[in-house]
Design an enzyme around this catalytic site. Structure first.
Site, mmCIF file in Angstrom:
data_model
loop_
_atom_site.group_PDB
_atom_site.id
_atom_site.type_symbol
_atom_site.label_atom_id
_atom_site.label_comp_id
_atom_site.label_asym_id
_atom_site.label_seq_id
_atom_site.Cartn_x
_atom_site.Cartn_y
_atom_site.Cartn_z
ATOM 1 N N HIS A 163 47.202 34.306 47.552
ATOM 2 C CA HIS A 163 46.115 33.688 47.546
ATOM 3 C C HIS A 163 45.806 32.934 46.050
ATOM 4 O O HIS A 163 44.570 32.470 45.805
ATOM 5 C CB HIS A 163 45.079 34.875 47.845
ATOM 6 C CG HIS A 163 44.492 35.367 49.041
ATOM 7 N ND1 HIS A 163 43.564 34.206 50.356
ATOM 8 C CD2 HIS A 163 44.318 35.950 49.829
ATOM 9 C CE1 HIS A 163 44.109 35.115 51.633
ATOM 10 N NE2 HIS A 163 44.309 36.340 50.995
ATOM 11 N N ASP A 165 40.486 41.958 54.052
ATOM 12 C CA ASP A 165 40.730 41.905 55.421
ATOM 13 C C ASP A 165 40.549 42.963 56.238
ATOM 14 O O ASP A 165 39.966 42.670 57.417
ATOM 15 C CB ASP A 165 41.948 41.388 55.400
ATOM 16 C CG ASP A 165 42.313 40.415 54.502
ATOM 17 O OD1 ASP A 165 42.192 39.187 55.399
ATOM 18 O OD2 ASP A 165 42.649 40.399 53.532
ATOM 19 N N ASP A 196 66.451 35.927 45.243
ATOM 20 C CA ASP A 196 67.295 35.060 44.409
ATOM 21 C C ASP A 196 66.661 34.948 43.379
ATOM 22 O O ASP A 196 67.618 34.495 42.286
ATOM 23 C CB ASP A 196 68.264 33.663 45.603
ATOM 24 C CG ASP A 196 68.796 33.953 46.474
ATOM 25 O OD1 ASP A 196 69.502 34.866 46.718
ATOM 26 O OD2 ASP A 196 69.557 33.560 46.833
ATOM 27 N N ARG A 225 53.658 39.042 45.513
ATOM 28 C CA ARG A 225 53.428 38.781 47.135
ATOM 29 C C ARG A 225 53.726 37.556 47.456
ATOM 30 O O ARG A 225 53.496 36.163 47.428
ATOM 31 C CB ARG A 225 52.055 39.526 47.468
ATOM 32 C CG ARG A 225 51.403 38.580 48.307
ATOM 33 C CD ARG A 225 50.152 39.376 48.518
ATOM 34 N NE ARG A 225 48.929 39.011 48.342
ATOM 35 C CZ ARG A 225 48.045 38.669 48.552
ATOM 36 N NH1 ARG A 225 47.198 39.989 48.986
ATOM 37 N NH2 ARG A 225 46.760 38.795 47.943
ATOM 38 N N GLU A 232 46.399 45.384 57.301
ATOM 39 C CA GLU A 232 44.571 45.442 56.756
ATOM 40 C C GLU A 232 44.542 44.204 57.714
ATOM 41 O O GLU A 232 43.161 44.037 57.806
ATOM 42 C CB GLU A 232 44.546 44.610 55.308
ATOM 43 C CG GLU A 232 46.162 42.479 56.276
ATOM 44 C CD GLU A 232 46.602 41.717 54.642
ATOM 45 O OE1 GLU A 232 45.581 42.290 53.417
ATOM 46 O OE2 GLU A 232 47.361 41.483 54.533
#
Length: 260
Positions: A48, A178, A87, A73, A152
């Protein structure tokens, strides 16, 4: 030389409760300021917040240099995105909207090298291996990866027992906003039905031996989540904290203007 120890994973495995914050301002300078606050962990948000791989990398560097432990995230659980995040040096990942054991198992394989997974083998040119400076990276990296999945939705809750039983999933984060929306109570994560679902989910995650997590920015709500057994809890979001502070500062300053 092995892969660096994942202290977030180690501290949760040792039974610690960790308090964190969301980093969504998408700027390394601002992330560095947040990293001076003293939170146990900081989540660099790619879902977000307007982050891409390079901006996540820049913020990962400054958080790593602090006492706070970095999580990343991603906006989705695609193999290529997971591979790139690992990586660049992320060792703790949170993946949103997991709704089945099959999805969780696929994610667990995506963060591990063959033969236990299908992470692409390109560490020789990656920051994660210190650009080939860690000779044992391929053999030791898997043990230092922490995978958290977000549940969620009602569908995710229905599959929760199977999700938490998935090998390679280390924590489950319950997304209250959510979940509330999916349960028909948008904007009301304090609704009794939503609270009951969250409490039940946190207990089931803990009973399975995995780390339960969630986010509540109100002190009383965060305390409630901790009382329900949550062990990694975000209690602040940099975006809303800054927005509230700068608006209050503007109001205070504007109030000093002489009347006309």
């Amino acid at each position: 030389m092995p892969a660096p120890e994942n202290r977030f994973k180690a501290r949760l495995a040792a039974g610690e409760t960790l308090i964190g914050a969301w980093v969504g301002l998408a700027d390394p300078y601002l992330a560095e300021i947040t990293a001076t606050a003293g939170f146990d962990w900081l989540l660099i948000d790619g879902e977000h917040a307007p982050n891409d791989l390079r901006s996540i990398l820049s913020q990962l560097r400054v958080v790593e240099a602090s006492a706070s432990l970095p999580l990343v995230r991603l906006p989705m659980g695609e193999d290529w995105a997971i591979k790139q995040a690992l990586d660049i040096g992320a060792q703790s990942l949170l993946i949103p909207f997991v709704e089945s054991a099959a999805q969780a198992a696929h994610l667990a394989r995506a963060v591990r090298y063959p033969p236990d997974g299908h992470r692409g083998v390109g560490a020789a040119l990656a920051r994660a291996s210190r650009f080939s400076g860690i000779p044992d990276y391929l053999a030791t990296a898997d043990a230092q990866i922490w995978l958290g999945v977000q549940v969620e939705t009602r569908r995710g809750l229905a599959a929760l027992d199977e999700i938490v039983a998935t090998e390679g999933v280390h924590g489950v984060f319950i997304g209250p906003a959510d979940l509330a929306a999916d349960m028909g109570h948008p904007g009301d994560s304090a609704h009794p039905e939503v609270r009951a679902a969250i409490a039940d989910a946190l207990a089931r995650i803990a009973a399975a031996g995995k780390a339960p997590g969630t986010l509540f920015t109100r002190r009383d709500e965060a305390a409630w989540a901790l009382a329900q057994g949550a062990r990694f809890v975000a209690t602040a979001i940099d975006v809303t904290t800054y927005a509230a502070a700068i608006r209050a500062a503007a109001a205070e300053g504007l109030a000093l203007k002489p009347a006309r």
